[in-house]
Design a protein around this motif. Structure first.
Motif, PDB file in Angstrom:
ATOM      1  N   LYS A 104     -34.666 -12.466  22.365  1.00  0.00           N
ATOM      2  CA  LYS A 104     -35.720 -12.225  21.381  1.00  0.00           C
ATOM      3  C   LYS A 104     -35.061 -11.962  20.032  1.00  0.00           C
ATOM      4  O   LYS A 104     -34.013 -11.344  19.966  1.00  0.00           O
ATOM      5  N   ASP A 105     -35.689 -12.406  19.018  1.00  0.00           N
ATOM      6  CA  ASP A 105     -35.189 -12.181  17.679  1.00  0.00           C
ATOM      7  C   ASP A 105     -35.605 -10.782  17.235  1.00  0.00           C
ATOM      8  O   ASP A 105     -36.789 -10.426  17.287  1.00  0.00           O
ATOM      9  N   ILE A 106     -34.667 -10.005  16.788  1.00  0.00           N
ATOM     10  CA  ILE A 106     -34.935  -8.620  16.399  1.00  0.00           C
ATOM     11  C   ILE A 106     -35.858  -8.562  15.178  1.00  0.00           C
ATOM     12  O   ILE A 106     -36.710  -7.677  15.072  1.00  0.00           O
ATOM     13  N   LYS A 107     -35.715  -9.536  14.273  1.00  0.00           N
ATOM     14  CA  LYS A 107     -36.573  -9.548  13.085  1.00  0.00           C
ATOM     15  C   LYS A 107     -38.052  -9.646  13.485  1.00  0.00           C
ATOM     16  O   LYS A 107     -38.907  -8.965  12.923  1.00  0.00           O
ATOM     17  N   ASN A 108     -38.349 -10.510  14.449  1.00  0.00           N
ATOM     18  CA  ASN A 108     -39.737 -10.668  14.891  1.00  0.00           C
ATOM     19  C   ASN A 108     -40.258  -9.382  15.531  1.00  0.00           C
ATOM     20  O   ASN A 108     -41.425  -9.029  15.384  1.00  0.00           O
ATOM     21  N   LEU A 117     -39.316  -6.335  14.830  1.00  0.00           N
ATOM     22  CA  LEU A 117     -39.446  -5.275  13.837  1.00  0.00           C
ATOM     23  C   LEU A 117     -40.574  -5.529  12.832  1.00  0.00           C
ATOM     24  O   LEU A 117     -41.012  -4.611  12.141  1.00  0.00           O
ATOM     25  N   GLN A 118     -41.073  -6.745  12.718  1.00  0.00           N
ATOM     26  CA  GLN A 118     -42.160  -7.032  11.781  1.00  0.00           C
ATOM     27  C   GLN A 118     -43.438  -6.287  12.179  1.00  0.00           C
ATOM     28  O   GLN A 118     -44.168  -5.794  11.343  1.00  0.00           O
TER      29      GLN A 118
END
Length: 181
Positions: free
Chosen positions: A3-7, A9-10
């Motif tokens: 999983k992408d951490i940016k997604n 944390l949004q």
């Protein structure tokens, strides 16, 4: 599944989280379990193997029946050590060195044939040493016999050192083969 951490944390809303009282202790415990897994100890296996080896060697080299052992009662038996204090020192040195070398040998299935060959030759030298000692007793003190006795002890020690060297080479060869596999 990555999983992408940016997604992640949004959509994150900061909330107040309360940690349990012993949260740090639990974390430390889990961390040490992950970083330092317990190793199995095989010390008892080494002790058991040593005992089995000693029993096996004693069964192999001890006489089968007590009646097979000749009992000699010789009160005035001359040996190399009885001739002079210097020769006693030499004899003691070589016999102790031979016994030390014998105690350092490790018998395995792979090197049993090598052991048998060396111990056959050492057995012959031991018989020769006894016959030379008997000759010393019958003929009296003679420089040639004394030199032969000392040479016999030296040769037995050299054979044992050569055996130890070959065993080390065999062990290193086996280790190298297992490392390349």
């Amino acid at each position: 599944m990555q999983k992408d951490i940016k997604n992640l944390l949004q959509d994150f809303n900061e909330e107040d989280f309360e940690l349990s009282v012993n949260h740090e202790a639990k974390f430390q415990k889990k961390l040490t379990q992950e970083l330092h897994p317990k190793k199995k100890s095989f010390k008892w296996l080494y002790v058991a193997a040593s005992i089995v080896l000693l029993i096996g060697l004693s069964i192999t080299f001890l006489p089968k029946n007590i009646t097979d052992v000749p009992v000699k009662k010789v009160p005035d038996y001359i040996s190399l050590g009885n001739v002079s204090p210097e020769l006693k020192t030499i004899e003691t040195y070589y016999t102790n060195s031979i016994n030390t070398q014998l105690s350092q040998l490790d018998l395995t299935k792979e090197n049993k044939e090598l052991f048998d060959g060396y111990f056959a030759k050492i057995g012959e030298l031991t018989k020769e040493y006894k016959s030379l000692t008997d000759e010393l007793n019958t003929n009296g003190i003679n420089d040639n016999i004394i030199n032969a006795l000392i040479g016999n002890l030296q040769l037995r020690l050299q054979l044992l050192k050569r055996l130890q060297k070959q065993l080390n080479e065999l062990k290193n060869t086996n280790q190298n083969e297992t490392q390349t596999v």
